[in-house]
Design a protein around this motif. Structure first.
Motif, PDB file in Angstrom:
ATOM      1  N   VAL A 161      -3.534  14.973  12.664  1.00  0.00           N
ATOM      2  CA  VAL A 161      -2.237  14.326  12.519  1.00  0.00           C
ATOM      3  C   VAL A 161      -2.278  13.456  11.274  1.00  0.00           C
ATOM      4  CG1 VAL A 161      -0.511  12.825  13.570  1.00  0.00           C
ATOM      5  CG2 VAL A 161      -1.906  14.332  15.009  1.00  0.00           C
ATOM      6  N   GLN A 162      -1.341  13.699  10.380  1.00  0.00           N
ATOM      7  CA  GLN A 162      -1.240  12.908   9.165  1.00  0.00           C
ATOM      8  C   GLN A 162      -0.306  11.733   9.441  1.00  0.00           C
ATOM      9  OE1 GLN A 162      -0.109  15.567   5.996  1.00  0.00           O
ATOM     10  NE2 GLN A 162      -1.926  16.848   6.239  1.00  0.00           N
ATOM     11  N   GLN A 163      -0.922  10.603   9.811  1.00  0.00           N
ATOM     12  CA  GLN A 163      -0.156   9.464  10.281  1.00  0.00           C
ATOM     13  C   GLN A 163       0.752   8.888   9.210  1.00  0.00           C
ATOM     14  OE1 GLN A 163      -0.081   8.475  13.315  1.00  0.00           O
ATOM     15  NE2 GLN A 163      -1.850   9.471  14.233  1.00  0.00           N
ATOM     16  N   SER A 164       0.411   9.071   7.957  1.00  0.00           N
ATOM     17  CA  SER A 164       1.187   8.434   6.895  1.00  0.00           C
ATOM     18  C   SER A 164       2.474   9.174   6.569  1.00  0.00           C
ATOM     19  CB  SER A 164       0.347   8.311   5.621  1.00  0.00           C
ATOM     20  OG  SER A 164      -0.053   9.590   5.184  1.00  0.00           O
ATOM     21  N   VAL A 165       2.660  10.368   7.115  1.00  0.00           N
ATOM     22  CA  VAL A 165       3.869  11.153   6.848  1.00  0.00           C
ATOM     23  C   VAL A 165       4.947  10.745   7.842  1.00  0.00           C
ATOM     24  CG1 VAL A 165       4.847  13.444   6.710  1.00  0.00           C
ATOM     25  CG2 VAL A 165       2.507  13.040   5.958  1.00  0.00           C
ATOM     26  N   VAL A 166       6.085  10.276   7.347  1.00  0.00           N
ATOM     27  CA  VAL A 166       7.166   9.825   8.212  1.00  0.00           C
ATOM     28  C   VAL A 166       8.041  11.004   8.598  1.00  0.00           C
ATOM     29  CG1 VAL A 166       7.165   7.504   7.247  1.00  0.00           C
ATOM     30  CG2 VAL A 166       8.583   9.274   6.214  1.00  0.00           C
ATOM     31  N   ALA A 167       8.955  10.751   9.543  1.00  0.00           N
ATOM     32  CA  ALA A 167       9.744  11.854  10.104  1.00  0.00           C
ATOM     33  C   ALA A 167      10.655  12.492   9.071  1.00  0.00           C
ATOM     34  CB  ALA A 167      10.558  11.340  11.291  1.00  0.00           C
ATOM     35  N   GLU A 168      11.113  11.738   8.072  1.00  0.00           N
ATOM     36  CA  GLU A 168      12.027  12.296   7.073  1.00  0.00           C
ATOM     37  C   GLU A 168      11.334  13.270   6.138  1.00  0.00           C
ATOM     38  OE1 GLU A 168      11.720   9.181   7.810  1.00  0.00           O
ATOM     39  OE2 GLU A 168      13.659   8.609   8.692  1.00  0.00           O
ATOM     40  N   ASP A 169      10.012  13.206   6.065  1.00  0.00           N
ATOM     41  CA  ASP A 169       9.263  14.094   5.189  1.00  0.00           C
ATOM     42  C   ASP A 169       9.087  15.449   5.878  1.00  0.00           C
ATOM     43  OD1 ASP A 169       7.984  14.864   2.965  1.00  0.00           O
ATOM     44  OD2 ASP A 169       6.203  13.619   3.219  1.00  0.00           O
ATOM     45  N   ALA A 170       8.831  16.483   5.089  1.00  0.00           N
ATOM     46  CA  ALA A 170       8.677  17.830   5.630  1.00  0.00           C
ATOM     47  C   ALA A 170       7.630  18.580   4.830  1.00  0.00           C
ATOM     48  CB  ALA A 170      10.004  18.587   5.592  1.00  0.00           C
ATOM     49  N   PHE A 171       6.929  19.458   5.507  1.00  0.00           N
ATOM     50  CA  PHE A 171       5.954  20.298   4.825  1.00  0.00           C
ATOM     51  C   PHE A 171       6.683  21.374   4.021  1.00  0.00           C
ATOM     52  CE2 PHE A 171       3.162  18.718   8.253  1.00  0.00           C
ATOM     53  CZ  PHE A 171       2.073  18.318   7.492  1.00  0.00           C
ATOM     54  N   ILE A 172       6.331  21.505   2.758  1.00  0.00           N
ATOM     55  CA  ILE A 172       6.908  22.558   1.918  1.00  0.00           C
ATOM     56  C   ILE A 172       5.816  23.499   1.401  1.00  0.00           C
ATOM     57  CG2 ILE A 172       8.960  21.291   1.268  1.00  0.00           C
ATOM     58  CD1 ILE A 172       6.146  21.518  -1.227  1.00  0.00           C
ATOM     59  N   GLY A 173       4.554  23.222   1.733  1.00  0.00           N
ATOM     60  CA  GLY A 173       3.459  24.083   1.297  1.00  0.00           C
ATOM     61  C   GLY A 173       2.293  24.029   2.256  1.00  0.00           C
ATOM     62  N   LEU A 174       1.737  25.211   2.558  1.00  0.00           N
ATOM     63  CA  LEU A 174       0.534  25.331   3.382  1.00  0.00           C
ATOM     64  C   LEU A 174      -0.210  26.565   2.919  1.00  0.00           C
ATOM     65  CD1 LEU A 174      -1.155  24.394   5.883  1.00  0.00           C
ATOM     66  CD2 LEU A 174       0.210  26.001   7.231  1.00  0.00           C
ATOM     67  N   GLN A 175      -1.445  26.382   2.456  1.00  0.00           N
ATOM     68  CA  GLN A 175      -2.187  27.502   1.879  1.00  0.00           C
ATOM     69  C   GLN A 175      -3.675  27.303   2.107  1.00  0.00           C
ATOM     70  OE1 GLN A 175      -0.842  28.304  -2.087  1.00  0.00           O
ATOM     71  NE2 GLN A 175      -2.191  30.071  -2.382  1.00  0.00           N
ATOM     72  N   PHE A 176      -4.365  28.389   2.443  1.00  0.00           N
ATOM     73  CA  PHE A 176      -5.807  28.378   2.666  1.00  0.00           C
ATOM     74  C   PHE A 176      -6.470  29.195   1.565  1.00  0.00           C
ATOM     75  CE2 PHE A 176      -9.715  30.160   4.401  1.00  0.00           C
ATOM     76  CZ  PHE A 176     -10.329  29.025   4.935  1.00  0.00           C
TER      77      PHE A 176
END
Length: 486
Positions: A84-99
């Protein structure tokens, strides 16, 4: 065929297996096999989805609303890792995920980039952070470092980022060089950065090709390598607005070497103003190709295997293949009834297909597929070249992400197909026997008819001969009668 979709309304993942030709909108077609797992509710729905392979094991990586990153076993669907990334607030959103090479990259619209090292996950995953959106004018130089070391400073920095008007809506890691990232967004031109402490691993005893040089601050210093420049003003001499919606690296094998001195990259982007653009970093900061492919915002983009074509989707249900060489559309994938939120391409390995070198148009393209999902709650899978609809499945919820796992035909369906083929072969044999019997009967009838005609001819000849004989006897009798008269 097996496809993984993310259900926005329920926050779950659905693994859908179906044979080619499945269409749940038509009664009488085969029903798909749907397995639902990892349900977390709408408030924690999956925003980004990708696949990972760690030490020979396959995993499903998801980034959820609210800052949760999870890994699930692809076979058992059990939770393997959660952070859990505690510093990310609800208004923020993931726009990238890559392995890439054991490193999991997550990026949010606020510009918060995190790199999770999963090489030695049993001892705990190391997490490193950087901010892609500069928080002050003083950080406009080529080398950008961040000096905050604790959570309070992180939260303050993230709040400052969210207060800015600029936001990131596109992020991509170079698939061969994970130290190179490209990103852009609303009023944010495309930019390429190098992550300084992500380096190639030259230790032959270590399986990891890339590693992160540890530091106490857990901050990744970065360096700006290149930034795009906007196109010229329009016909009214007004500035063309900038809004990058997606980005992909092209020709990744040409610059795969980590020690390349003259880095040059080729990238393609889509914009929310209906443009597809191609950049060559070695030649210009402006795009070498800029085509307006539609009137509606482009929200999804993916590349094909050739790196000379892309497939895009917009907010009005258009999904089309586009040539980066000619700058023209190559065809549409019809059927979507709403915004296309996710695209994925898949090329089945050659050992699973029967390719024919002599066939240049049909069979050698059958192993390329593209999947789409969006607001109309349907999963669609097409053949890439022919644009034939392979499968259409009603999911029952908005599809926020889609990923093709396997394009092979299920064993049951394949067995049924084989049985149908054998039945058809038997029917063909029966039909051949019937045809042979019919031909034999016709031949016998022809023989009987010929025999009958022959016997009639013989009887006719016999009657005629009897008539001739009776005429001769009558003539002789007349002669004898004449001789007897005086």
């Amino acid at each position: 065929m097996k496809v993984l979709v993310a259900a926005e309304d329920s926050g779950s993942l659905k693994e859908i297996s179906f044979p080619p030709g499945t269409n749940t909108s038509i009664q009488g077609t085969s029903e798909p096999d749907i397995t639902t797992f990892a349900t977390a509710g709408r408030t924690s729905y999956v925003q980004r989805l990708t696949l990972a392979s760690i030490k020979g094991k396959d995993y499903i990586c998801v980034a959820r609303k609210g800052g949760v990153v999870e890994l699930y076993d692809q076979d058992s669907h059990e939770l393997f890792f959660s952070q859990v990334q505690q510093s990310v607030v609800a208004e923020d959103a993931f726009i990238g995920l890559q392995f890439v090479h054991g490193l999991l990259f997550t990026c949010t619209s606020a510009g918060v980039l995190r790199v999770i090292d999963l090489h030695d996950h049993k001892r705990g995953a190391e997490i490193y952070t950087t901010n892609l959106v500069e928080t002050s004018s003083s950080s406009s130089g080529s080398n950008i470092h961040h000096h905050h070391n604790n959570n309070n400073n992180n939260n303050s920095s993230n709040s400052n980022i969210l207060q800015q008007t600029r936001s990131i809506s596109a992020f991509r890691v170079h698939p061969q060089r994970p130290n190179i990232v490209a990103f852009g967004g609303k009023d944010f031109e495309l930019e390429i950065n190098e992550l300084k402490n992500v380096v190639a691993n030259n230790d032959e005893r270590d399986d990891a090709r890339w590693k992160i040089i540890p530091n106490d601050s857990k901050i990744i210093p970065r360096q700006k390598l290149w930034k795009a420049k906007n196109v010229k003003n329009d016909e009214l001499d007004l500035r063309v607005p900038v809004w990058v919606s997606d980005v992909w690296f092209l020709d990744v094998d040409d610059n795969a070497a980590a020690d390349s001195l003259n880095d040059h990259f080729r990238l393609v982007i889509s914009t929310r103003f209906g443009h597809v653009r191609v950049y060559e970093t070695s030649s210009s900061r402006k795009p070498i190709l800029n085509v307006e492919v539609g009137e509606h915002p482009l929200v999804a983009l993916t590349v094909t295997d050739s790196d000379r074509e892309v497939v895009f989707g917009d907010t009005h249900g258009t999904t089309a293949r586009f040539s980066l060489i000619t700058g023209r559309k190559l065809g549409h994938y019809v059927g979507a009834g709403g915004s296309v939120l996710s695209l994925d391409t898949f090329i089945e390995s050659s050992n699973k297909t029967n390719n024919n070198d002599d066939d240049d148009d049909g069979e050698n393209h059958d192993n390329k597929f593209i999947a789409t999902g969006g607001l109309d709650r349907f999963l669609r899978v097409y053949r890439m070249q022919s644009r034939e609809l392979v499968g259409k499945v009603y999911v029952g919820t908005k599809v926020s992400a889609v990923k093709i796992l396997d394009a092979s035909e299920p064993e049951a369906a394949q067995q049924q197909t084989n049985n149908d083929g054998n039945a058809n072969d038997n029917n063909d044999d029966d039909d051949d026997d019937d045809n042979n019997n019919k031909k034999s009967g016709q031949k016998r009838r022809r023989l009987n008819h010929d025999e009958q005609e022959g016997s009639e001819k013989q009887q006719k000849i016999k009657v005629e001969s009897n008539d001739d004989e009776s005429d001769d006897d009558e003539d002789v009798w007349k002669l004898l009668k004449e001789d007897e008269q005086p």
